[in-house]
Design a protein around this motif. Structure first.
Motif, PDB file in Angstrom:
ATOM      1  N   MET A   1       1.011  -1.649  -0.115  1.00 49.84           N
ATOM      2  CA  MET A   1       0.137  -0.238  -0.404  1.00 49.84           C
ATOM      3  C   MET A   1       0.648   1.496   0.383  1.00 49.84           C
ATOM      4  O   MET A   1       1.468   0.777   0.940  1.00 49.84           O
ATOM      5  N   SER A   2       0.977   2.153  -0.824  1.00 53.23           N
ATOM      6  CA  SER A   2       1.424   3.135  -0.800  1.00 53.23           C
ATOM      7  C   SER A   2       1.269   4.452  -0.254  1.00 53.23           C
ATOM      8  O   SER A   2      -0.224   4.391   0.155  1.00 53.23           O
ATOM      9  N   MET A   3       2.531   4.981   0.521  1.00 57.51           N
ATOM     10  CA  MET A   3       2.053   6.615   1.698  1.00 57.51           C
ATOM     11  C   MET A   3       1.227   7.505   0.935  1.00 57.51           C
ATOM     12  O   MET A   3       1.106   8.215   1.370  1.00 57.51           O
ATOM     13  N   ASN A   4       1.465   6.958  -0.658  1.00 56.32           N
ATOM     14  CA  ASN A   4       0.677   8.491  -1.533  1.00 56.32           C
ATOM     15  C   ASN A   4      -1.142   8.398  -1.628  1.00 56.32           C
ATOM     16  O   ASN A   4      -1.137   9.065  -2.625  1.00 56.32           O
ATOM     17  N   ASP A   5      -2.002   6.835  -1.431  1.00 57.76           N
ATOM     18  CA  ASP A   5      -2.556   6.735  -1.339  1.00 57.76           C
ATOM     19  C   ASP A   5      -3.413   8.029  -0.329  1.00 57.76           C
ATOM     20  O   ASP A   5      -3.218   8.923  -0.081  1.00 57.76           O
ATOM     21  N   ALA A   6      -4.943   8.454  -1.324  1.00 60.01           N
ATOM     22  CA  ALA A   6      -5.464   9.567  -1.233  1.00 60.01           C
ATOM     23  C   ALA A   6      -6.382   8.859   0.210  1.00 60.01           C
ATOM     24  O   ALA A   6      -6.380   7.748   0.784  1.00 60.01           O
ATOM     25  N   TYR A   7      -5.722  10.270   1.707  1.00 61.36           N
ATOM     26  CA  TYR A   7      -5.662   9.706   2.810  1.00 61.36           C
ATOM     27  C   TYR A   7      -7.038  10.286   2.971  1.00 61.36           C
ATOM     28  O   TYR A   7      -8.126  11.225   2.440  1.00 61.36           O
ATOM     29  N   GLN A   8      -7.730   9.248   4.144  1.00 61.81           N
ATOM     30  CA  GLN A   8      -9.490   9.584   4.162  1.00 61.81           C
ATOM     31  C   GLN A   8      -9.309   9.888   5.478  1.00 61.81           C
ATOM     32  O   GLN A   8      -9.092   9.057   6.378  1.00 61.81           O
ATOM     33  N   PRO A   9      -9.866  10.674   6.522  1.00 62.64           N
ATOM     34  CA  PRO A   9     -10.264  11.376   7.632  1.00 62.64           C
ATOM     35  C   PRO A   9     -10.689  10.687   8.398  1.00 62.64           C
ATOM     36  O   PRO A   9     -11.811   9.999   8.016  1.00 62.64           O
ATOM     37  N   ILE A  10     -10.396  10.505   9.682  1.00 66.39           N
ATOM     38  CA  ILE A  10     -10.950   9.651  10.368  1.00 66.39           C
ATOM     39  C   ILE A  10     -12.633  10.135  11.267  1.00 66.39           C
ATOM     40  O   ILE A  10     -12.369  11.368  11.244  1.00 66.39           O
ATOM     41  N   ASN A  11     -13.189   9.435  12.113  1.00 64.34           N
ATOM     42  CA  ASN A  11     -14.141  10.399  12.648  1.00 64.34           C
ATOM     43  C   ASN A  11     -13.416  10.733  13.585  1.00 64.34           C
ATOM     44  O   ASN A  11     -12.822  10.550  14.274  1.00 64.34           O
ATOM     45  N   CYS A  12     -14.227  11.703  14.035  1.00 62.14           N
ATOM     46  CA  CYS A  12     -13.385  12.653  15.090  1.00 62.14           C
ATOM     47  C   CYS A  12     -13.545  12.182  16.312  1.00 62.14           C
ATOM     48  O   CYS A  12     -12.805  12.194  17.300  1.00 62.14           O
ATOM     49  N   ASP A  13     -14.608  11.406  16.695  1.00 71.20           N
ATOM     50  CA  ASP A  13     -14.681  10.724  17.890  1.00 71.20           C
ATOM     51  C   ASP A  13     -13.027  10.164  18.312  1.00 71.20           C
ATOM     52  O   ASP A  13     -12.443   9.791  19.156  1.00 71.20           O
ATOM     53  N   ASP A  14     -13.007   9.127  17.285  1.00 69.80           N
ATOM     54  CA  ASP A  14     -11.841   8.533  16.905  1.00 69.80           C
ATOM     55  C   ASP A  14     -10.552   9.236  17.370  1.00 69.80           C
ATOM     56  O   ASP A  14      -9.582   8.815  17.834  1.00 69.80           O
ATOM     57  N   TYR A  15     -10.578   9.951  16.581  1.00 68.13           N
ATOM     58  CA  TYR A  15      -9.354  10.729  16.583  1.00 68.13           C
ATOM     59  C   TYR A  15      -9.597  11.713  17.918  1.00 68.13           C
ATOM     60  O   TYR A  15      -8.016  11.787  18.739  1.00 68.13           O
ATOM     61  N   ASP A  16     -11.308  11.935  18.954  1.00 65.99           N
ATOM     62  CA  ASP A  16     -10.121  12.464  20.103  1.00 65.99           C
ATOM     63  C   ASP A  16      -9.553  11.248  21.023  1.00 65.99           C
ATOM     64  O   ASP A  16      -9.080  11.402  22.013  1.00 65.99           O
ATOM     65  N   ASN A  17     -10.280  10.488  20.763  1.00 64.42           N
ATOM     66  CA  ASN A  17      -9.503   9.261  22.143  1.00 64.42           C
ATOM     67  C   ASN A  17      -8.454   9.064  21.885  1.00 64.42           C
ATOM     68  O   ASN A  17      -7.673   8.080  22.514  1.00 64.42           O
ATOM     69  N   LEU A  18      -7.942   8.745  20.665  1.00 69.91           N
ATOM     70  CA  LEU A  18      -6.262   9.449  20.035  1.00 69.91           C
ATOM     71  C   LEU A  18      -5.930  10.249  20.907  1.00 69.91           C
ATOM     72  O   LEU A  18      -4.578  10.177  21.202  1.00 69.91           O
ATOM     73  N   GLU A  19      -5.905  11.728  20.605  1.00 69.23           N
ATOM     74  CA  GLU A  19      -5.429  12.498  21.256  1.00 69.23           C
ATOM     75  C   GLU A  19      -5.082  12.745  22.563  1.00 69.23           C
ATOM     76  O   GLU A  19      -4.531  13.128  23.695  1.00 69.23           O
ATOM     77  N   LYS A  49       1.382  17.688   4.725  1.00 68.55           N
ATOM     78  CA  LYS A  49       0.560  17.474   3.750  1.00 68.55           C
ATOM     79  C   LYS A  49      -0.631  16.997   3.930  1.00 68.55           C
ATOM     80  O   LYS A  49      -1.741  16.193   3.370  1.00 68.55           O
ATOM     81  N   ASN A  50      -1.620  17.855   4.854  1.00 74.01           N
ATOM     82  CA  ASN A  50      -3.186  16.971   4.723  1.00 74.01           C
ATOM     83  C   ASN A  50      -3.663  15.751   5.231  1.00 74.01           C
ATOM     84  O   ASN A  50      -4.362  15.464   5.074  1.00 74.01           O
TER      85      ASN A  50
END
Length: 86
Positions: A1-19, A49-50
Motif C-alpha cells: 500500500m503506497s503512502m501516496n494513497d488518498a488520505y481518508q480522515p477518521i471519525n472525530c470521536d476516534d481522533y479525540d480518543n487518540l488525542e 500535507k493534509n
C-alpha cells in the motif's frame, strides 16, 4: 500500500480518543489494515500535507502511523475503538 494513497480522515470521536491517549502517554495495542499488530506508546498527533499521523514509541523507536491505516486501537482505560472514516 503506497503512502501516496488518498488520505481518508477518521471519525472525530476516534481522533479525540487518540488525542486522549497521547496526552496520557498510553500504551496502545494498534491493529493496522495490513494486519500488523503493534503495542506502542502514543506520543503525539501531527498533520503533514493534509495527512494525519499518530506518533508512537515502538520499542524505543519513534514511528509515524497514518490514521487511516489503523483498523482499531485499544487500552484498558478507553476500551477498543474500531476506527471509522468521517
Amino acid at each position: 500500500m503506497s503512502m501516496n494513497d488518498a488520505y481518508q480522515p477518521i471519525n472525530c470521536d476516534d481522533y479525540d480518543n487518540l488525542e486522549l491517549a497521547c496526552q496520557h502517554h498510553l500504551v496502545l495495542t494498534l491493529e493496522l489494515k495490513t494486519g500488523e499488530i503493534l503495542k506502542a506508546g502514543a506520543r503525539d498527533l501531527l498533520t503533514r500535507k493534509n495527512i494525519e499521523y499518530l506518533i508512537i514509541d515502538d520499542a524505543g523507536t519513534e514511528r509515524e502511523v497514518r490514521l487511516d491505516k489503523i483498523t482499531s486501537f485499544s487500552h484498558p482505560q478507553i476500551g477498543t475503538v474500531v476506527v471509522s472514516e468521517s
